[in-house]
Write a protein that holds these residues in place. Structure first.
Motif, short mmCIF file in Angstrom:
data_model
loop_
_atom_site.label_atom_id
_atom_site.label_comp_id
_atom_site.label_asym_id
_atom_site.label_seq_id
_atom_site.Cartn_x
_atom_site.Cartn_y
_atom_site.Cartn_z
N LEU A 40 -7.23 3.70 -7.69
CA LEU A 40 -6.67 3.22 -8.95
C LEU A 40 -5.16 3.06 -8.84
O LEU A 40 -4.60 2.05 -9.30
CB LEU A 40 -7.01 4.21 -10.07
N TRP A 41 -4.51 4.03 -8.22
CA TRP A 41 -3.05 3.98 -8.05
C TRP A 41 -2.64 2.77 -7.22
O TRP A 41 -1.69 2.07 -7.55
CB TRP A 41 -2.58 5.27 -7.37
N THR A 42 -3.37 2.51 -6.14
CA THR A 42 -3.03 1.38 -5.28
C THR A 42 -3.25 0.05 -6.00
O THR A 42 -2.45 -0.87 -5.88
CB THR A 42 -3.87 1.42 -4.00
N ALA A 43 -4.35 -0.04 -6.76
CA ALA A 43 -4.60 -1.26 -7.53
C ALA A 43 -3.48 -1.51 -8.53
O ALA A 43 -2.98 -2.63 -8.67
CB ALA A 43 -5.94 -1.16 -8.25
N ALA A 44 -3.08 -0.44 -9.22
CA ALA A 44 -1.99 -0.57 -10.19
C ALA A 44 -0.67 -0.90 -9.49
O ALA A 44 0.15 -1.66 -10.02
CB ALA A 44 -1.85 0.72 -10.99
N ALA A 45 -0.46 -0.35 -8.30
CA ALA A 45 0.77 -0.60 -7.56
C ALA A 45 0.91 -2.07 -7.19
O ALA A 45 1.97 -2.68 -7.39
CB ALA A 45 0.81 0.28 -6.31
N PHE A 46 -0.16 -2.66 -6.64
CA PHE A 46 -0.09 -4.08 -6.28
C PHE A 46 0.03 -4.96 -7.52
O PHE A 46 0.72 -5.98 -7.51
CB PHE A 46 -1.32 -4.47 -5.46
N ALA A 172 5.03 5.00 -9.70
CA ALA A 172 4.69 3.81 -8.91
C ALA A 172 5.18 2.55 -9.59
O ALA A 172 5.76 1.66 -8.95
CB ALA A 172 3.18 3.73 -8.70
N GLN A 173 4.96 2.47 -10.90
CA GLN A 173 5.40 1.29 -11.63
C GLN A 173 6.92 1.12 -11.55
O GLN A 173 7.42 0.02 -11.28
CB GLN A 173 4.97 1.40 -13.10
N VAL A 174 7.63 2.20 -11.76
CA VAL A 174 9.09 2.13 -11.74
C VAL A 174 9.60 1.78 -10.34
O VAL A 174 10.47 0.91 -10.16
CB VAL A 174 9.71 3.47 -12.21
N THR A 175 9.05 2.47 -9.34
CA THR A 175 9.51 2.25 -7.97
C THR A 175 9.29 0.81 -7.53
O THR A 175 10.18 0.16 -6.98
CB THR A 175 8.79 3.20 -7.00
N ILE A 176 8.10 0.31 -7.78
CA ILE A 176 7.76 -1.04 -7.32
C ILE A 176 8.52 -2.09 -8.14
O ILE A 176 9.09 -3.03 -7.58
CB ILE A 176 6.25 -1.26 -7.39
N ASP A 177 8.52 -1.93 -9.47
CA ASP A 177 9.22 -2.90 -10.31
C ASP A 177 10.71 -2.96 -9.99
O ASP A 177 11.30 -4.03 -9.84
CB ASP A 177 9.04 -2.55 -11.79
N SER A 178 11.34 -1.78 -9.91
CA SER A 178 12.79 -1.72 -9.82
C SER A 178 13.33 -1.86 -8.40
O SER A 178 14.35 -2.51 -8.19
CB SER A 178 13.29 -0.40 -10.42
N PHE A 179 12.65 -1.23 -7.42
CA PHE A 179 13.20 -1.17 -6.08
C PHE A 179 12.59 -2.16 -5.10
O PHE A 179 13.13 -2.37 -4.02
CB PHE A 179 13.04 0.25 -5.52
N ALA A 202 -0.09 -14.34 -5.10
CA ALA A 202 -0.82 -13.71 -3.99
C ALA A 202 -0.95 -12.20 -4.21
O ALA A 202 -1.94 -11.57 -3.78
CB ALA A 202 -0.12 -13.98 -2.67
N GLY A 203 0.03 -11.59 -4.89
CA GLY A 203 0.01 -10.15 -5.09
C GLY A 203 -1.12 -9.65 -5.95
O GLY A 203 -1.48 -8.46 -5.90
N TYR A 204 -1.72 -10.52 -6.76
CA TYR A 204 -2.81 -10.09 -7.64
C TYR A 204 -4.15 -9.99 -6.92
O TYR A 204 -5.13 -9.49 -7.49
CB TYR A 204 -2.97 -11.07 -8.81
N LEU A 205 -4.24 -10.44 -5.67
CA LEU A 205 -5.53 -10.45 -4.96
C LEU A 205 -6.01 -9.05 -4.61
O LEU A 205 -7.19 -8.73 -4.77
CB LEU A 205 -5.42 -11.32 -3.70
N VAL A 206 -5.10 -8.19 -4.10
CA VAL A 206 -5.50 -6.86 -3.66
C VAL A 206 -6.07 -6.01 -4.79
O VAL A 206 -7.13 -5.38 -4.63
CB VAL A 206 -4.31 -6.15 -2.98
#
Length: 459
Positions: A40-46, A172-179, A202-206
């Motif tokens: 779930l975390w990985t899906a949300a991260a991508f 995860a949301q903050v790290t990926i969005d911001s950094f 392309a990022g929505y495929l994973v």
């Protein structure tokens, strides 16, 4: 606090090492969140990666078409409009159908929209109206994906892990969005207008594949008779453990909205919290309406560098999401939420008064810290109080009533920003201070009486 007491209280002579080993052995170890939460975390991260790229690229592309703060604010307003129009239907769908399919479908929709905007941009046919329409559809997909994701968390972790799980998701949301996403989007935008949209699509495929791989417990809610609220008891007490009956799946056809509306209206605590979060959240949206123009025009940031500015701001959001769970465990959810609002008000005031870029980034980072610190306990609180079989609809109603106000607040913020790009921050700060003072008892005492501190303390 335990570590501080250990260092201040010396054991009897000759027994120090033994006592330290005993205490270390007695300290409870954190249960791993598990492989299913990892999926779930990985899906949300991508998904956050694709969201972050698009969220940065669309306003930047819009600035090449217009410099009107109200027009830029309209893009932010349309991102939240689906929560007003589609929040409750999205919750009903989440409670009725397989949540894994909903998550996958939502990302397929958003990927298709990103691809469409990329083609228009690359061909030179992009327009402000196309960006507005794309943002609206992005928002529709977000109502489904975010609602389903929040509803799935209690199905893949235990109750005592909710604060930690929400903290991980928030981090995860903050790290990926911001950094990652935002800086990359800024650089890609400088290379070619359409490039961040191609990458975002392309990022929505994973996450589509990972959502399908989640376990059956994530698919549909389970009706737990012990979790059905007593109509005569509007505030749900969860501190006293009860025997766990055998859960039965909720029939897909029996998901009336009336049941969720009745539950939320009868729960005095949640009903009051919806009013409070609507006011404070609208103030936040009002303040952030013209953020892009504030940094581009007021602080003279180059468009290609805007992602690096938000990365600095993201440091505060990341720290808040990581520190929130241990702070909640130490002082309680109510005090954390109360304090977070005052910190956010101070941060908005400092942002509006910032004399240069460095102080503006630091002040905005403090604001992001406060918002992230609030989000973790507020998310876990709802997951703990609301019965699982009602969660999708109740969350949909809550976000419809709260986030549904954001478009109006954002447009008002953009209109005020026409006068001065700093003014929305100053006005929003005053609103949050007044609202927090009025709601102080609700946040501290009400949260405890609602039973929302029980699992936080034991975690």
């Amino acid at each position: 606090m335990t570590d501080a007491l250990d260092t201040e209280t010396a054991p009897p002579s000759g027994e120090g090492e033994g006592h330290r080993r005993t205490r270390a052995a007695e300290r409870p170890r954190k249960d791993p969140l598990g492989r299913d939460f990892g999926k779930l975390w990985t899906a949300a991260a991508f998904s956050n990666l694709a969201d972050g790229i698009g969220r940065t690229a669309v306003p930047l592309i819009a600035t090449t078409l217009t410099s009107d703060p109200l027009a830029i604010a309209a893009i932010g307003a349309l991102a939240f409009l689906p929560w007003l129009l589609f929040g409750l239907p999205a919750g009903m769908l989440v409670d009725r159908f397989d949540r894994r399919i909903i998550m996958a479908s939502a990302n397929a929709i958003r990927g298709g929209v990103a691809l469409w905007l990329a083609i228009l941009t690359a061909s030179g046919h992009i327009s402000l109206w196309a960006l507005l329409a794309g943002t609206l559809v992005f928002g529709l997909g977000e109502t489904l994906f975010d609602n389903a994701t929040n509803a799935v968390i209690p199905g893949v972790v235990t109750r005592r892990q909710l604060d930690r799980a929400n903290g991980r998701m928030q981090a995860a949301q903050v790290t990926i969005d911001s950094f990652i996403a935002t800086p990359i989007a800024g650089v890609l935008f400088a290379v070619a207008l359409a490039l961040p949209l191609w990458i975002g699509a392309a990022g929505y495929l994973v996450p589509i594949a990972l959502a399908i791989m989640l376990p059956l417990s994530a698919a549909r809610p389970l009706r737990d008779p012990a979790a059905v609220p007593d109509p005569a008891a509007p505030d749900i007490e969860v501190a006293t453990p009860t025997p766990e009956p055998t859960p039965t799946p909720l029939a897909p056809s029996k998901v009336p909205a009336r049941e969720a509306i009745s539950y939320l209206w009868g729960n005095h605590y949640l009903r009051a919290m919806v009013v409070f979060t609507s006011i404070v959240g609208s103030a936040f949206s009002f303040a952030q309406a013209a953020t892009i123009l504030y940094f581009l025009d007021e602080q003279d940031v180059a468009p290609a560098a805007i992602g690096f500015v938000t990365a600095g701001i993201g440091v505060g959001a990341l720290i808040g999401s990581l520190l929130a769970p241990p702070i909640v465990a130490r002082i309680g959810r109510g005090w954390v939420m109360f304090s977070a609002n005052f910190i956010s008000a101070l941060a908005m005031l400092l942002t509006g008064l910032a004399p240069n870029l460095v102080t503006a980034i630091l002040a905005y980072a403090l604001f992001a810290f406060a918002v992230s610190t609030w989000n973790v306990p507020w998310g876990a609180l709802r997951q703990q109080i609301v019965p699982a079989y009602l969660f999708g609809r109740v969350l949909g109603i809550i976000r419809m009533l709260t986030w549904g106000m954001f478009p109006i607040a954002t447009l008002l913020g953009g209109w005020v920003a026409r006068i001065d790009l700093r003014l929305p921050f100053l006005l929003a700060s005053a609103v949050v201070v007044v609202a927090s003072l009025i709601a102080a008892r609700l946040l501290v005492v009400g949260t405890r009486r609602a039973g929302a501190e029980a699992e936080a303390a034991s975690a």
